[in-house]
Design an enzyme around this catalytic site. Sequence first.
Site, PDB file in Angstrom:
ATOM      1  N   GLU A  28       0.815  -1.217   0.000  1.00 37.63           N
ATOM      2  CA  GLU A  28       0.000   0.000   0.000  1.00 37.63           C
ATOM      3  C   GLU A  28       0.849   1.267   0.000  1.00 37.63           C
ATOM      4  OE1 GLU A  28      -2.349  -3.389   1.064  1.00 37.63           O
ATOM      5  OE2 GLU A  28      -0.550  -2.606   2.052  1.00 37.63           O
ATOM      6  N   GLN A  36      -7.459  -2.079  -1.064  1.00 38.98           N
ATOM      7  CA  GLN A  36      -8.452  -3.149  -1.121  1.00 38.98           C
ATOM      8  C   GLN A  36      -9.469  -3.104   0.013  1.00 38.98           C
ATOM      9  OE1 GLN A  36      -7.250  -7.509  -1.045  1.00 38.98           O
ATOM     10  NE2 GLN A  36      -7.519  -7.136  -3.245  1.00 38.98           N
ATOM     11  N   PHE A  37      -9.027  -2.787   1.225  1.00 40.33           N
ATOM     12  CA  PHE A  37      -9.888  -2.527   2.374  1.00 40.33           C
ATOM     13  C   PHE A  37      -9.301  -1.334   3.119  1.00 40.33           C
ATOM     14  CE2 PHE A  37     -10.800  -6.939   1.500  1.00 40.33           C
ATOM     15  CZ  PHE A  37     -12.155  -7.080   1.777  1.00 40.33           C
ATOM     16  N   ALA A  38     -10.161  -0.517   3.720  1.00 41.99           N
ATOM     17  CA  ALA A  38      -9.668   0.641   4.465  1.00 41.99           C
ATOM     18  C   ALA A  38      -8.704   0.224   5.568  1.00 41.99           C
ATOM     19  CB  ALA A  38     -10.834   1.434   5.056  1.00 41.99           C
ATOM     20  N   ASP A  39      -8.881  -0.961   6.113  1.00 46.23           N
ATOM     21  CA  ASP A  39      -7.993  -1.472   7.158  1.00 46.23           C
ATOM     22  C   ASP A  39      -6.547  -1.588   6.680  1.00 46.23           C
ATOM     23  OD1 ASP A  39     -10.726  -2.656   6.954  1.00 46.23           O
ATOM     24  OD2 ASP A  39     -10.328  -3.258   9.018  1.00 46.23           O
ATOM     25  N   PHE A  45      -3.002   1.699   6.489  1.00 48.18           N
ATOM     26  CA  PHE A  45      -2.061   2.253   7.458  1.00 48.18           C
ATOM     27  C   PHE A  45      -0.598   2.233   6.998  1.00 48.18           C
ATOM     28  CE2 PHE A  45      -5.893   1.045   9.803  1.00 48.18           C
ATOM     29  CZ  PHE A  45      -6.228   2.280  10.294  1.00 48.18           C
ATOM     30  N   PRO A  46      -0.119   1.235   6.251  1.00 46.65           N
ATOM     31  CA  PRO A  46       1.234   1.355   5.710  1.00 46.65           C
ATOM     32  C   PRO A  46       1.401   2.555   4.771  1.00 46.65           C
ATOM     33  CG  PRO A  46       0.523  -0.923   5.636  1.00 46.65           C
ATOM     34  CD  PRO A  46      -0.688  -0.106   6.003  1.00 46.65           C
ATOM     35  N   HIS A  78     -10.945  -6.268   8.245  1.00 46.75           N
ATOM     36  CA  HIS A  78     -11.637  -5.922   7.003  1.00 46.75           C
ATOM     37  C   HIS A  78     -12.884  -5.079   7.259  1.00 46.75           C
ATOM     38  CE1 HIS A  78      -9.404  -9.639   6.174  1.00 46.75           C
ATOM     39  NE2 HIS A  78      -9.326  -9.234   4.929  1.00 46.75           N
TER      40      HIS A  78
END
Length: 337
Positions: free
Chosen positions: A60, A82-85, A88-89, A129
């Site tokens: 990401e 792909q997912f908001a989770d 963070f990277p 997710h």
Amino acid sequence: MARMTMIEALRSAMDVKLMDDPSVIVFGEDVGYFGGVFRCTAGLQARHGEERVFDTPINESAIVGLAVGMAAQGMRPCVEIQFADYVFPAYDQITQEAARLRHRSNEQFTCPLVVRMPTGGGIFGGQTHSQSPEALFTHVAGLKVVIPATPYDAKGLLISAIEDPDPVIFLEPKRIYNGPFFGDHSGKSVPWSSHPAGEVPEGHYTVPLGKAEIRRAGSDVTVLAYGTMVHVAEAAASEAGVDAEIIDLRTLLPLDVETIRTSVEKTGRCVVVHEATRTGGFGGELIAEVQEACFWHLRAPLLRVTGWDAPYPHAQEWDYFPSPARIARALVQVMGD
């Protein structure tokens, strides 16, 4: 007009911009040949080619870092996390590079970048997710933060985001990708409506960033919501028998304070609803804005209905969500104060 789900509307927005602007490019994990984990980009690579729509490694930070460089050089990347989770990277790239580029360069560069992310729960995706991290981005000067609630708005807002000269965080509530759904403790999903699609123009149109929409006019209490919670609040108002005015914020940053102020001055009451955890959630900012702007018009304390202050509870997610019943109780309470 055509009938589209939110997924189809988002795909249509990207298709329109890929056709009319050669600087637009779409990339991310599995968005090319496979068409995205939720199929939002299905068919775009075949239609526009592998140089305009392509897959990336599972990285990401690299996705957003590459997009920032492209945007600084005149491209308009629309990338998918792909997912908001998983964002963070890439948070450093978004907040330290993309958000600051215009100001740090004394406007020699802009960063016309869109970062799309499915957000929230409702698919039994578990803790990694299902998060709702919108508040983490609304704190960052230089970003715009958008969360649509309808297919029509999803397309119009995404086109506006792609055309905007500054970075936009575009959060897509996955629970309403194919129409709004209730849920029960067994995990069974029940649609609110037998018509999950909405009327959406097939060509180019825009919905302005920074402008809220009144979804339901009323005189008793103002309900501030966004994304999935707009639909839940509508069901709650009917359940409570309260003449609630429901405002779909649509854009959290910049926030349409004027529409909020006008409504609360009329009703004298306000309930804020969001799926994210309560502490540090965007609801606290909304409460502060209403308190500052409308204090002398308030007839009752301000209330919040939110997710729990706990790690996302996979097995209890339908209890975790603000439900029509929970919101209805808040509406009745604020009317009695």
